[in-house]
Design a protein around this motif. Structure first.
Motif, PDB file in Angstrom:
ATOM      1  N   ASN A  59       0.751  -1.041  -0.049  1.00 55.58           N
ATOM      2  CA  ASN A  59      -0.066  -0.117  -0.006  1.00 55.58           C
ATOM      3  C   ASN A  59       0.923   1.214  -0.112  1.00 55.58           C
ATOM      4  OD1 ASN A  59       1.059  -0.354   2.583  1.00 55.58           O
ATOM      5  ND2 ASN A  59      -0.861   0.064   3.631  1.00 55.58           N
ATOM      6  N   GLN A  60       0.288   2.340  -0.161  1.00 58.60           N
ATOM      7  CA  GLN A  60       0.988   3.776  -0.422  1.00 58.60           C
ATOM      8  C   GLN A  60       2.033   3.800   0.620  1.00 58.60           C
ATOM      9  OE1 GLN A  60      -0.240   7.767   0.272  1.00 58.60           O
ATOM     10  NE2 GLN A  60      -1.015   7.661  -1.848  1.00 58.60           N
ATOM     11  N   SER A  61       1.795   3.592   2.011  1.00 57.83           N
ATOM     12  CA  SER A  61       2.736   3.921   3.308  1.00 57.83           C
ATOM     13  C   SER A  61       3.586   2.713   3.293  1.00 57.83           C
ATOM     14  CB  SER A  61       1.731   4.012   4.364  1.00 57.83           C
ATOM     15  OG  SER A  61       1.006   2.689   4.590  1.00 57.83           O
ATOM     16  N   TYR A 221      -1.272   2.214  -9.651  1.00 57.59           N
ATOM     17  CA  TYR A 221       0.115   1.714  -8.969  1.00 57.59           C
ATOM     18  C   TYR A 221       1.356   2.495  -9.434  1.00 57.59           C
ATOM     19  CZ  TYR A 221      -2.496  -2.572  -7.869  1.00 57.59           C
ATOM     20  OH  TYR A 221      -3.634  -3.652  -7.653  1.00 57.59           O
ATOM     21  N   LEU A 231       8.420   8.271  -3.932  1.00 58.98           N
ATOM     22  CA  LEU A 231       7.290   7.971  -2.842  1.00 58.98           C
ATOM     23  C   LEU A 231       6.288   9.153  -2.639  1.00 58.98           C
ATOM     24  CD1 LEU A 231       6.220   5.615  -1.105  1.00 58.98           C
ATOM     25  CD2 LEU A 231       7.546   6.313   0.621  1.00 58.98           C
ATOM     26  N   ALA A 234       4.209   9.812  -5.620  1.00 56.40           N
ATOM     27  CA  ALA A 234       3.374   8.918  -5.598  1.00 56.40           C
ATOM     28  C   ALA A 234       2.186   9.442  -4.591  1.00 56.40           C
ATOM     29  CB  ALA A 234       3.665   7.499  -5.160  1.00 56.40           C
ATOM     30  N   GLN A 235       2.269   9.830  -3.519  1.00 57.41           N
ATOM     31  CA  GLN A 235       1.600  10.289  -2.347  1.00 57.41           C
ATOM     32  C   GLN A 235       0.655  11.653  -2.957  1.00 57.41           C
ATOM     33  OE1 GLN A 235       4.187  10.849   0.720  1.00 57.41           O
ATOM     34  NE2 GLN A 235       3.935   8.515   1.595  1.00 57.41           N
ATOM     35  N   ALA A 239      -1.652   7.729  -5.302  1.00 56.67           N
ATOM     36  CA  ALA A 239      -1.551   6.213  -5.867  1.00 56.67           C
ATOM     37  C   ALA A 239      -1.927   5.417  -4.655  1.00 56.67           C
ATOM     38  CB  ALA A 239      -0.065   6.031  -6.205  1.00 56.67           C
ATOM     39  N   ASN A 240      -2.551   4.289  -5.143  1.00 61.22           N
ATOM     40  CA  ASN A 240      -2.921   3.223  -4.112  1.00 61.22           C
ATOM     41  C   ASN A 240      -1.883   2.283  -3.455  1.00 61.22           C
ATOM     42  OD1 ASN A 240      -5.511   3.736  -6.354  1.00 61.22           O
ATOM     43  ND2 ASN A 240      -6.283   4.081  -4.388  1.00 61.22           N
ATOM     44  N   PHE A 241      -1.140   2.147  -4.782  1.00 62.67           N
ATOM     45  CA  PHE A 241      -0.046   0.961  -4.430  1.00 62.67           C
ATOM     46  C   PHE A 241       0.998   1.448  -4.881  1.00 62.67           C
ATOM     47  CE2 PHE A 241      -4.156  -1.135  -4.613  1.00 62.67           C
ATOM     48  CZ  PHE A 241      -4.412  -1.552  -3.539  1.00 62.67           C
ATOM     49  N   CYS A 242       2.347   1.049  -4.306  1.00 64.13           N
ATOM     50  CA  CYS A 242       3.904   1.243  -4.637  1.00 64.13           C
ATOM     51  C   CYS A 242       4.463   0.143  -4.660  1.00 64.13           C
ATOM     52  CB  CYS A 242       4.391   2.447  -3.935  1.00 64.13           C
ATOM     53  SG  CYS A 242       3.258   3.948  -3.904  1.00 64.13           S
TER      54      CYS A 242
END
Length: 274
Positions: A59-61, A221, A231, A234-235, A239-242
């Motif tokens: 997940n993003q985090s 993604y 990152l 992406a945030q 984005a939902n997933f990384c």
């Protein structure tokens, strides 16, 4: 009657006699061949299970393992697709047997979906695996030329009907891709951190992508995360997933069983006050 000393000598000689394996008509050693065959098969199976082929997706985090990308299919030629696809399904079944279902993306080239025989074979493999719906996703690597578009859509629709999830890898932001995402209701779209880093995507393409994903409950993604700034980007994109080296490098299918969160999340947690 043989004297005890003579009997002892005979038994000792027989016991110390070198073992002679049974030979077949061609003169090869049967026992040796069987042992070598079993040994090679066991070594091949062990090697397959230890190969570093699965890229963890978080997940993003980075606090939760959310899936995996099966890398060997990214470079597979036509003769390798079905065998590697079977390996990917086997890994999903392996994780499932340990009560750790991991949604997995199996990349596929558009030209493969244009061939009815290949689509038939993939369909049979998926149905025979008896895996729950939602664990297997097709990662479409590219879109076909216009003359093959009908065959491609037909093959894709067939695999969609048997419960496969659809992901578009290597999103470029073209209007054709946006339209295709909307028509087929893709479950996931993959961008690269390099695209965000170099501003290769137009703002309008990102807006359109976000709109289509929201409409069809799709996820965004971001792959190739290697810098902290990736990152952050992406945030900002929500984005939902990384996934990528910063989150965690590729692992073997056994190692993936031990993963719960990314090494980035572990590092952040380790410096937080208890």
């Amino acid at each position: 009657m043989i004297p005890k000393s003579r009997l002892y000598t005979l038994v000792k000689s027989w016991k110390n006699k070198p073992f002679q394996a049974v030979n077949d008509a061609s003169g090869s050693t049967l026992g040796s061949e069987i042992n070598n065959s079993v040994g090679f098969e066991a070594e091949a199976l062990w090697s397959k299970r230890q190969s570093i082929s699965y890229e963890p997706i978080f997940n993003q985090s980075g606090s939760k393992l959310s899936g995996a990308l099966f890398q060997p299919l990214l470079q597979a030629n036509d003769s390798q697709v079905l065998r590697l696809f079977m390996d990917g399904l086997d890994a999903i079944q392996y994780w499932q047997s340990f009560s750790k279902p991991v949604p997995t993306i199996l990349p596929i080239a558009a030209k493969t979906l244009c061939q009815p025989s290949q689509v038939d074979a993939i369909s049979d493999l998926v149905l025979n695996s008896r895996l729950p719906v939602g664990l297997v996703a097709l990662g479409i690597m590219n879109l076909p030329p216009a003359q093959f578009w009908h065959d491609y859509q037909s093959g894709l629709a067939r695999l969609r009907r048997i419960g496969l999830m659809l992901h578009l890898l290597h999103f470029s932001g073209s209007p054709q891709e946006i339209k295709h995402l909307d028509e087929m209701r893709f479950d996931g779209v993959h961008l690269s951190a390099q695209q965000l880093r170099s501003n290769l995507l137009k703002h309008q393409s990102i807006v359109d992508l976000a709109s289509v994903c929201k409409k069809n409950y799709g996820a965004i993604y971001i792959g190739g995360i290697s810098l902290v700034s990736d990152l952050t980007a992406a945030q900002k994109l929500a984005a939902n997933f990384c996934y990528g080296g910063l989150m965690m490098p590729p692992v073997s299918r056994h190692q993936l069983l031990q993963i719960n969160d990314s090494r980035l999340a572990k590092a952040i947690f380790s410096v937080k006050p208890q």
